[in-house]
Design a protein around this motif. Structure first.
Motif, short mmCIF file in Angstrom:
data_model
loop_
_atom_site.label_atom_id
_atom_site.label_comp_id
_atom_site.label_asym_id
_atom_site.label_seq_id
_atom_site.Cartn_x
_atom_site.Cartn_y
_atom_site.Cartn_z
N ALA A 152 -24.25 -8.51 31.66
CA ALA A 152 -24.41 -7.06 31.78
C ALA A 152 -25.45 -6.67 32.82
N LEU A 153 -26.37 -7.58 33.16
CA LEU A 153 -27.37 -7.28 34.17
C LEU A 153 -26.73 -7.13 35.56
N TRP A 154 -25.61 -7.81 35.80
CA TRP A 154 -24.96 -7.76 37.11
C TRP A 154 -23.61 -7.03 37.06
N GLN A 155 -22.88 -7.22 35.96
CA GLN A 155 -21.55 -6.63 35.85
C GLN A 155 -21.42 -5.90 34.50
N PRO A 156 -22.06 -4.75 34.35
CA PRO A 156 -22.06 -4.07 33.04
C PRO A 156 -20.66 -3.67 32.57
N LEU B 178 -22.95 -18.40 21.51
CA LEU B 178 -23.66 -18.00 22.74
C LEU B 178 -23.07 -16.74 23.36
N PHE B 179 -22.07 -16.15 22.70
CA PHE B 179 -21.38 -14.99 23.29
C PHE B 179 -22.35 -13.84 23.57
N LEU B 180 -23.19 -13.51 22.62
CA LEU B 180 -24.09 -12.37 22.78
C LEU B 180 -25.10 -12.57 23.92
N PRO B 181 -25.86 -13.68 23.96
CA PRO B 181 -26.81 -13.81 25.08
C PRO B 181 -26.12 -13.89 26.44
N LEU B 182 -24.97 -14.56 26.51
CA LEU B 182 -24.25 -14.62 27.78
C LEU B 182 -23.72 -13.25 28.18
#
Length: 335
Positions: free
Chosen positions: A264-268, A255-259
């Motif tokens: 990245a949407l909030w803390q890129p 699940l590393f990639l989707p999480l």
């Protein structure tokens, strides 16, 4: 030759529809640097639908240490590979049972290297290491995953934390195997190597994992994505039988990639930092593996490996959760 490595050894090979690889496997065994009078090789032809049986017959002519066994029945509840190995083990005469696959080629030093840990009487089962053959992109990605996974397993083994065994490169003391009741007494599993490994440990025996060129076997890559997914579905059956914290780590990796993308949407910047830390940690391991086994072809693929496997680990987890059977050698099994 020291007496310790002149023990009688039985090599057990389950073969089903292996005409493309079986001769390479047998030729490698014929080249073993081990006294032929201390060696027997039992090949179980599991109702092959191709020319496997005739190819083996031709190869073993005038080689008395080789024997072809036609498997036409099932022992107890066993099926597939576990059934073949159960029947071969019953006929074996060696004090040590060695296991490899019909699509695997072992090195000449395999027997002596795998016997070395057995000098410790506490050791009941030994696992070697295996690399993937081929230099094409997909084969190289699989080779990287195989070796870095085994590198991690070896690290845990050095901390006396058992994880698993590999049925294409494995050896067990015959009396220890018999204590488990043998494959015919074990519950059926599509990961029969892990099942035996677990049973050996439950009876108080220790284990060893070797990660060195003397026991480095070579096997074939999965030819396509679908077969790769089927292989991972079998492996994950065993992975989810490990202690809960390892299962959590497995799911976290998948699940590393989707999480990460969600973060990245909030803390890129934080997401980028986490990915970079994972990438550097993974790359350090791969570089160490490449140096140890002279697989310098890995180095240009460090970044593609991370990207491809991040996707594949997620897809393999999703595929594992699908209510579909496991396919192996044109047979289906319920996991």
């Amino acid at each position: 030759m020291p007496e310790a490595i002149r023990e009688r050894v039985s090599i057990l090979i389950a073969a089903r529809n292996e005409e493309a690889t079986i001769l390479t496997c047998l030729q490698a065994i014929d080249n073993l640097a081990y006294p032929p009078d201390c060696l027997e090789v039992l090949i179980g032809n599991d109702r092959s639908e191709d020319g496997t049986g005739s190819l083996v017959d031709q190869f073993i002519c005038n080689k008395p240490q080789f024997r072809l066994v036609d498997i036409t029945t099932n022992l107890n509840q066993q099926q597939g590979k576990a059934n073949v190995l159960a029947q071969l083990a019953r006929q074996a005469s060696g004090q040590y049972l060695f296991f490899t696959d019909a699509d695997t080629a072992v090195p000449p030093t395999w027997i002596s290297g795998m016997l070395r840990p057995f000098q410790d009487p506490r050791i009941g089962i030994v696992t070697g290491c295996t690399q993937i053959n081929g230099r094409e992109f997909w084969a190289t990605i699989q080779a990287m995953e195989w070796l870095v996974t085994q590198y991690l397993i070896k690290q845990f083994a050095d901390w006396d934390i058992p994880l698993t065994a590999m049925g294409n490169n494995m050896a067990v003391r015959r009396p220890v195997y018999q204590q488990t009741g043998g494959y015919e007494k074990l519950p059926f599993s599509v990961v029969e190597d892990y099942q035996l490994f677990r049973e050996v440990l439950q009876r108080g025996h220790s284990f060893a994992h070797l990660f060195e060129p003397t026991v480095l076997a070579t096997t074939q890559p999965m030819p396509d994505w679908r077969s790769w997914m089927q292989q991972r579905k079998r492996w994950m059956v065993g992975a989810f039988q490990l202690p809960w914290y390892f299962a959590v780590l497995l799911v976290a990796q998948a699940l590393f990639l989707p999480l990460l993308l969600l973060l990245a949407l909030w803390q890129p910047l934080l997401a980028l930092g986490l990915w970079l830390a994972r990438f550097l940690w993974q790359s350090v391991q791969l570089v160490q593996v490449a140096r140890q086994f002279r697989r310098y072809d890995f180095l240009p693929y460090l970044l593609p490996y991370d990207l491809v496997m991040s996707v594949n680990w997620l897809l393999s987890l999703l595929y594992y959760w699908l209510p579909t059977p496991v396919t192996w050698k044109n047979r289906t099994f319920n996991p």
